[in-house]
Design an enzyme around this catalytic site. Structure first.
Site, mmCIF file in Angstrom:
data_model
loop_
_atom_site.group_PDB
_atom_site.id
_atom_site.type_symbol
_atom_site.label_atom_id
_atom_site.label_comp_id
_atom_site.label_asym_id
_atom_site.label_seq_id
_atom_site.Cartn_x
_atom_site.Cartn_y
_atom_site.Cartn_z
ATOM 1 N N GLY A 124 0.806 -1.216 0.000
ATOM 2 C CA GLY A 124 0.000 0.000 0.000
ATOM 3 C C GLY A 124 0.837 1.263 0.000
ATOM 4 O O GLY A 124 2.024 1.240 0.345
ATOM 5 N N GLY A 169 0.574 5.681 0.856
ATOM 6 C CA GLY A 169 -0.174 6.779 1.443
ATOM 7 C C GLY A 169 0.516 8.087 1.132
ATOM 8 O O GLY A 169 1.469 8.150 0.354
ATOM 9 N N GLY A 170 0.032 9.164 1.763
ATOM 10 C CA GLY A 170 0.606 10.464 1.512
ATOM 11 C C GLY A 170 2.050 10.581 1.957
ATOM 12 O O GLY A 170 2.865 11.247 1.312
ATOM 13 N N VAL A 225 4.049 1.154 2.277
ATOM 14 C CA VAL A 225 3.995 0.044 3.222
ATOM 15 C C VAL A 225 4.313 -1.264 2.497
ATOM 16 O O VAL A 225 3.776 -1.528 1.417
ATOM 17 C CB VAL A 225 2.612 -0.056 3.896
ATOM 18 C CG1 VAL A 225 2.589 -1.218 4.899
ATOM 19 C CG2 VAL A 225 2.265 1.255 4.600
ATOM 20 N N LYS A 272 6.667 0.321 7.100
ATOM 21 C CA LYS A 272 6.336 1.592 6.452
ATOM 22 C C LYS A 272 7.590 2.443 6.326
ATOM 23 O O LYS A 272 8.256 2.730 7.319
ATOM 24 C CB LYS A 272 5.274 2.343 7.258
ATOM 25 C CG LYS A 272 4.836 3.655 6.621
ATOM 26 C CD LYS A 272 3.689 4.286 7.398
ATOM 27 C CE LYS A 272 3.219 5.572 6.760
ATOM 28 N NZ LYS A 272 2.072 6.174 7.494
ATOM 29 N N ASP A 297 -8.609 11.132 11.402
ATOM 30 C CA ASP A 297 -8.734 10.649 10.022
ATOM 31 C C ASP A 297 -9.407 9.277 10.014
ATOM 32 O O ASP A 297 -9.028 8.388 9.254
ATOM 33 C CB ASP A 297 -7.355 10.576 9.365
ATOM 34 C CG ASP A 297 -7.442 10.429 7.842
ATOM 35 O OD1 ASP A 297 -8.465 10.844 7.268
ATOM 36 O OD2 ASP A 297 -6.492 9.903 7.245
#
Length: 241
Positions: A86, A88-89, A93, A108, A202
């Protein structure tokens, strides 16, 4: 329930609760095919571990990545990165193997590496610090954090194999009672965070993962806010501000 490689690897790493391990053991005992596959995975795991301890980073898995995008150039002592799972910003990961323990983890890495701004580094470190201070079954566990030899920040966390909350509900179509149970699990985890003075900020379906046993785990505290007050009323007002 069919036992896949992920479940067998968790069994080899002695992860999961006793009920899960007993169920996997029973299925392996009753299936020569599963028993052979378990032996293959054990041998492969032993080979990787010996190689990493004596010869540095292990080559990529047969046929390239197991899934997702390319593996990072960074090497992290003590870990073998297996696949991207994955983005993200802030970070990417990966599924990884912690060599000394044989444990599968979510690793991560900060995307910007040594070029990251002071603000980005501060946010990443704050996320790690906040998540590491929480100890609840419904919140992903942080194992350790550090910096790669190439200067990129990383954090090793509990690997949760499952689906994001909304996709789980869509695919599994749980009944009303099961849906309420999922909400209660998430609410209990968030209550723990609030009592520790942490507001997630979030909370959404993509930041809740439901594993194969139907257990919901809250993750991604990248926007979380830590406060000193322990008063639930003040926590709520700050969350809504």
């Amino acid at each position: 329930m069919t036992v896949g490689d992920e479940a067998l690897l968790r069994y080899l790493a002695e992860e999961g609760d006793q009920r899960e391990r007993d169920a996997t053991h029973a299925q392996v005992e009753g299936s020569p095919t599963l028993a052979r596959r378990l032996d293959e995975l054990r041998a492969e795991l032993d080979s990787w571990t010996k190689h990493l301890r004596h010869a540095g980073p292990v080559p990529r898995a047969r046929g390239g990545d197991l899934a997702g995008g390319p593996l990072p150039a960074d090497t992290i002592p003590g870990y073998s990165i297996l696949a991207e799972v994955g983005r993200g910003g802030q970070g990417v990961v990966y599924r990884a193997l912690q060599v000394d323990t044989g444990r599968l983890v979510a690793l991560k890495l900060l995307r910007d590496g040594p070029l990251a701004s002071d603000d980005t580094l501060r946010r990443f470190r704050r996320e790690v610090e906040i998540a590491a201070g929480l100890d609840h079954d419904g919140i992903v566990t942080v194992y350790e954090a550090g910096e790669t030899p190439q200067g990129r920040q990383y954090v090793a966390m509990e690997l949760v194999e499952g689906r994001r909350l909304d996709r789980h509900v869509e695919a599994a179509e749980p009944d009303f009672r099961a849906r309420v149970e999922l909400v209660l699990q998430v609410a209990t985890a968030i209550e723990h965070a609030h009592r520790k003075g942490v507001i997630h900020l979030d909370l959404k379906p993509s930041n809740v993962v439901v594993d194969g046993e139907g257990v919901a785990k809250v993750l991604d505290f990248g926007l979380a806010r830590s406060i000193q007050a322990q008063d639930p009323t003040q926590t709520l007002s700050l969350a809504l501000a």
